[in-house]
Enzyme design. Structure first.
Site, PDB file in Angstrom:
ATOM      1  N   ARG A 122       0.838  -1.199   0.000  1.00  0.00           N
ATOM      2  CA  ARG A 122       0.000   0.000   0.000  1.00  0.00           C
ATOM      3  C   ARG A 122       0.872   1.247   0.000  1.00  0.00           C
ATOM      4  O   ARG A 122       0.911   2.020   0.950  1.00  0.00           O
ATOM      5  CB  ARG A 122      -0.958  -0.053   1.168  1.00  0.00           C
ATOM      6  CG  ARG A 122      -2.151  -0.908   0.757  1.00  0.00           C
ATOM      7  CD  ARG A 122      -3.076  -1.139   1.853  1.00  0.00           C
ATOM      8  NE  ARG A 122      -4.444  -1.182   1.351  1.00  0.00           N
ATOM      9  CZ  ARG A 122      -5.478  -1.354   2.118  1.00  0.00           C
ATOM     10  NH1 ARG A 122      -5.347  -1.470   3.407  1.00  0.00           N
ATOM     11  NH2 ARG A 122      -6.689  -1.399   1.589  1.00  0.00           N
ATOM     12  N   GLN A 127      -1.444   2.879  -5.443  1.00  0.00           N
ATOM     13  CA  GLN A 127      -2.829   3.183  -5.047  1.00  0.00           C
ATOM     14  C   GLN A 127      -3.847   2.816  -6.118  1.00  0.00           C
ATOM     15  O   GLN A 127      -4.925   2.330  -5.816  1.00  0.00           O
ATOM     16  CB  GLN A 127      -2.965   4.656  -4.681  1.00  0.00           C
ATOM     17  CG  GLN A 127      -2.742   4.875  -3.207  1.00  0.00           C
ATOM     18  CD  GLN A 127      -2.859   6.323  -2.779  1.00  0.00           C
ATOM     19  OE1 GLN A 127      -3.102   7.203  -3.597  1.00  0.00           O
ATOM     20  NE2 GLN A 127      -2.669   6.566  -1.510  1.00  0.00           N
ATOM     21  N   ASP A 130      -4.945  -0.797  -5.944  1.00  0.00           N
ATOM     22  CA  ASP A 130      -5.336  -1.278  -4.622  1.00  0.00           C
ATOM     23  C   ASP A 130      -6.755  -1.851  -4.642  1.00  0.00           C
ATOM     24  O   ASP A 130      -7.735  -1.163  -4.345  1.00  0.00           O
ATOM     25  CB  ASP A 130      -5.199  -0.118  -3.622  1.00  0.00           C
ATOM     26  CG  ASP A 130      -5.459  -0.541  -2.189  1.00  0.00           C
ATOM     27  OD1 ASP A 130      -5.870  -1.695  -1.976  1.00  0.00           O
ATOM     28  OD2 ASP A 130      -5.262   0.295  -1.293  1.00  0.00           O
ATOM     29  N   SER A 133      -8.807  -1.759  -1.302  1.00  0.00           N
ATOM     30  CA  SER A 133      -9.515  -0.506  -1.035  1.00  0.00           C
ATOM     31  C   SER A 133     -10.761  -0.390  -1.910  1.00  0.00           C
ATOM     32  O   SER A 133     -11.814   0.068  -1.452  1.00  0.00           O
ATOM     33  CB  SER A 133      -8.610   0.703  -1.283  1.00  0.00           C
ATOM     34  OG  SER A 133      -7.661   0.792  -0.260  1.00  0.00           O
ATOM     35  N   TYR A 229      -1.469   0.351   9.594  1.00  0.00           N
ATOM     36  CA  TYR A 229      -2.486  -0.600  10.051  1.00  0.00           C
ATOM     37  C   TYR A 229      -2.550  -0.628  11.565  1.00  0.00           C
ATOM     38  O   TYR A 229      -1.587  -0.249  12.247  1.00  0.00           O
ATOM     39  CB  TYR A 229      -2.147  -2.009   9.560  1.00  0.00           C
ATOM     40  CG  TYR A 229      -2.399  -2.216   8.091  1.00  0.00           C
ATOM     41  CD1 TYR A 229      -3.695  -2.345   7.605  1.00  0.00           C
ATOM     42  CD2 TYR A 229      -1.350  -2.307   7.192  1.00  0.00           C
ATOM     43  CE1 TYR A 229      -3.929  -2.554   6.264  1.00  0.00           C
ATOM     44  CE2 TYR A 229      -1.569  -2.524   5.847  1.00  0.00           C
ATOM     45  CZ  TYR A 229      -2.872  -2.646   5.387  1.00  0.00           C
ATOM     46  OH  TYR A 229      -3.106  -2.851   4.060  1.00  0.00           O
TER      47      TYR A 229
HETATM   48  P1  NAD Z   1      -8.332  -2.867   7.764  1.00  0.00           P
HETATM   49  O1  NAD Z   1      -9.381  -3.449   6.886  1.00  0.00           O
HETATM   50  O2  NAD Z   1      -7.110  -3.676   8.037  1.00  0.00           O
HETATM   51  O3  NAD Z   1      -9.012  -2.527   9.195  1.00  0.00           O
HETATM   52  C1  NAD Z   1     -10.160  -1.737   9.280  1.00  0.00           C
HETATM   53  C2  NAD Z   1     -10.060  -0.790  10.459  1.00  0.00           C
HETATM   54  O4  NAD Z   1     -10.200  -1.529  11.680  1.00  0.00           O
HETATM   55  C3  NAD Z   1      -8.742  -0.033  10.574  1.00  0.00           C
HETATM   56  O5  NAD Z   1      -8.994   1.353  10.510  1.00  0.00           O
HETATM   57  C4  NAD Z   1      -8.187  -0.478  11.913  1.00  0.00           C
HETATM   58  O6  NAD Z   1      -7.481   0.571  12.578  1.00  0.00           O
HETATM   59  C5  NAD Z   1      -9.449  -0.839  12.660  1.00  0.00           C
HETATM   60  N1  NAD Z   1      -9.240  -1.696  13.855  1.00  0.00           N
HETATM   61  C6  NAD Z   1      -8.396  -2.754  14.007  1.00  0.00           C
HETATM   62  N2  NAD Z   1      -8.492  -3.240  15.257  1.00  0.00           N
HETATM   63  C7  NAD Z   1      -9.411  -2.494  15.918  1.00  0.00           C
HETATM   64  C8  NAD Z   1      -9.938  -2.504  17.244  1.00  0.00           C
HETATM   65  N3  NAD Z   1      -9.539  -3.383  18.154  1.00  0.00           N
HETATM   66  N4  NAD Z   1     -10.866  -1.577  17.559  1.00  0.00           N
HETATM   67  C9  NAD Z   1     -11.276  -0.658  16.642  1.00  0.00           C
HETATM   68  N5  NAD Z   1     -10.819  -0.591  15.383  1.00  0.00           N
HETATM   69  C10 NAD Z   1      -9.894  -1.499  15.023  1.00  0.00           C
HETATM   70  O7  NAD Z   1      -7.892  -1.430   7.313  1.00  0.00           O
HETATM   71  P2  NAD Z   1      -7.946  -0.725   5.891  1.00  0.00           P
HETATM   72  O8  NAD Z   1      -9.314  -0.239   5.645  1.00  0.00           O
HETATM   73  O9  NAD Z   1      -7.372  -1.655   4.912  1.00  0.00           O
HETATM   74  O10 NAD Z   1      -7.005   0.537   6.117  1.00  0.00           O
HETATM   75  C11 NAD Z   1      -5.949   0.545   7.060  1.00  0.00           C
HETATM   76  C12 NAD Z   1      -5.128   1.802   6.956  1.00  0.00           C
HETATM   77  O11 NAD Z   1      -4.428   1.822   5.725  1.00  0.00           O
HETATM   78  C13 NAD Z   1      -5.924   3.069   6.991  1.00  0.00           C
HETATM   79  O12 NAD Z   1      -5.154   4.036   7.654  1.00  0.00           O
HETATM   80  C14 NAD Z   1      -6.043   3.459   5.560  1.00  0.00           C
HETATM   81  O13 NAD Z   1      -6.308   4.829   5.385  1.00  0.00           O
HETATM   82  C15 NAD Z   1      -4.682   3.063   5.057  1.00  0.00           C
HETATM   83  N6  NAD Z   1      -4.647   2.829   3.634  1.00  0.00           N
HETATM   84  C16 NAD Z   1      -3.586   3.347   2.904  1.00  0.00           C
HETATM   85  C17 NAD Z   1      -3.519   3.171   1.527  1.00  0.00           C
HETATM   86  C18 NAD Z   1      -2.379   3.699   0.729  1.00  0.00           C
HETATM   87  O14 NAD Z   1      -2.275   3.388  -0.440  1.00  0.00           O
HETATM   88  N7  NAD Z   1      -1.472   4.459   1.269  1.00  0.00           N
HETATM   89  C19 NAD Z   1      -4.508   2.465   0.887  1.00  0.00           C
HETATM   90  C20 NAD Z   1      -5.560   1.941   1.643  1.00  0.00           C
HETATM   91  C21 NAD Z   1      -5.601   2.127   3.018  1.00  0.00           C
END
Ligand code: NAD
Length: 379
Positions: A122, A127, A130, A133, A229
């Site tokens: 990521r 992006q 992805d 996402s 994460y």
């Molecule tokens: P994910 O599907 O792994 O998890 C979903 C959410 O659950 C996350 O926000 C995580 O913090 C939360 N979570 C985990 N344990 C928890 C708990 N015990 N209580 C409450 N919440 C909890 O996450 P995702 O949607 O794939 O995204 C993760 C991160 O990656 C985010 O910050 C997102 O913005 C970022 N991201 C970055 C890119 C990039 O290209 N740079 C792309 C996609 C996502």
């Protein structure tokens, strides 16, 4: 060089890996594209549309598998299909390399080159590839629509001659990609939204969507890893979240849970007693069901009625929006293909971290260390 698009064989799958606009682009780049008859029908694309884009259509799946040099898929083909793929063919898709690695062994053994979209790093440059996402965006949206359709109340505040209708209260747990889209969708429908995440950084994003962020004091613990994460938490830290969730859930109309830790079981955040204390009519959508679920009572893939609470645990809500799910996926795949197809031929540069990060296997060997240890654990 031939690229093949299959009719996805998994039960309940409605998406297709590439749409006709992508087919046209690939043909313009000098590829031949063959499509299995009926491949796009469940997502609203006729065979004729593929033919008009320049693809050849056939119902002979075995011939397609045996002649493909590039095979973008949504799901990993069955073991029987994998054995028909020729060595050196590049397969790209949701291959479940960490949770079901053994299912890829027939293709690994036949010398197929496997890329898993789940493992695409990521980083900013990736992006547009992805797919996690893309699918999380669709699932977050659809979870709210499902809840709104089931809730015995309206979402927006209405002032009518017959009195005022209070807005629905929506509580989103986990504010990653799916959670943020759920918040935005619920807000657009007029709900009042609260959200909780262990990552403090999520707070600003939640507030920017017009929702209230619920903070839990984790005693100064930084719950975010270097990759952005969430980290796995201790039971004590999880309990603080569980208490806040139980309190907030008592007065919510809709609860959408999306919390996940990559490569781990979904954290259990909603205890049995929290469900028992919810109001009758509350709708709970556990979007983490495929990873075991965020609610203690979740039965993945089933919908339950528990004292008037509806608990949905869909395994893959994206299949309920196959048109746009396929459109976004198709664009992710086209962007990935741009990295590996140059001048109409395959050029796999494993110095590129996107390719080395997402490659599961090649030349008969599993090359990804995480996948190799996941495979070892299944023995
Ligand atoms: P994910 O599907 O792994 O998890 C979903 C959410 O659950 C996350 O926000 C995580 O913090 C939360 N979570 C985990 N344990 C928890 C708990 N015990 N209580 C409450 N919440 C909890 O996450 P995702 O949607 O794939 O995204 C993760 C991160 O990656 C985010 O910050 C997102 O913005 C970022 N991201 C970055 C890119 C990039 O290209 N740079 C792309 C996609 C996502």
């Amino acid at each position: 060089m031939r690229l093949v698009i299959l009719k996805e064989a998994a039960v309940g799958e409605t998406r297709v890996a590439l749409q006709p606009d992508a087919v046209k682009k690939l043909i313009d780049k000098g590829l031949e594209v063959s499509v299995e008859a009926g491949a796009g029908v469940a997502s609203g694309i006729s065979d004729q549309t593929y033919a008009e884009a320049g693809a050849t259509l056939t119902a002979d799946r075995a011939a397609l598998l045996g002649s493909a040099e590039i095979l973008p898929v949504i799901n990993a083909p069955s073991a029987e299909d994998q054995r028909k793929i020729k060595p050196g063919c590049v397969v790209i898709g949701f291959l479940r390399p960490l949770d079901a690695p053994a299912q890829l062994l027939p293709a690994v053994e036949s010398g197929v080159t496997l890329f898993a979209v789940e493992l695409v790093p990521r980083i900013t440059r990736a992006q547009a590839m992805d797919a996690l996402s893309s699918m999380a965006t669709i699932a977050g949206y659809k979870a709210v629509i499902l809840a709104a359709d089931t809730l015995p109340r309206l979402f927006p505040m209405l002032m009518t001659a017959a009195g005022t209708v209070a807005p629905a209260k929506v509580f989103v747990i986990g504010a990653g990609v799916a959670g943020l889209q759920a918040i935005a969708t619920a807000r657009r429908l007029g709900a009042v939204v609260e959200a909780y995440d262990v990552r403090a950084a999520a707070g600003e994003q939640v507030r920017s969507l017009g929702a209230k962020f619920l903070d839990v004091d984790l005693g100064g613990l930084d719950a975010e890893d270097k990759g952005g994460y969430a980290k796995e938490l201790s039971e004590e830290a999880l309990d603080r979240g569980r208490d806040l969730i139980a309190k907030t859930a008592k007065t919510a109309d809709v609860i959408i849970t999306t919390a996940a830790i990559p490569g781990r079981r979904s954290p259990l955040l909603i205890r049995r007693d929290a469900v028992e204390n919810m109001r009758a009519g509350t709708v709970l959508v556990d979007l983490a069901a495929a990873g075991g679920g965020n609610c203690e009572l979740t039965k993945p893939g089933e919908t339950q009625q528990i004292n008037g609470v509806t608990l949905f645990a869909p395994l893959n809500l994206t299949t309920a929006v196959p048109g746009h799910a396929s459109q976004l996926y198709s664009r992710n795949i086209i962007n990935f293909l741009a990295l590996i197809v140059k001048d109409g031929a395959l050029q796999l540069n494993f110095e590129d971290e996107i390719l080395s990060g997402s490659c599961v296997a090649r030349e008969g060997k599993v090359v990804n260390p995480r996948v190799a240890s996941a495979l070892e654990a299944t023995k």
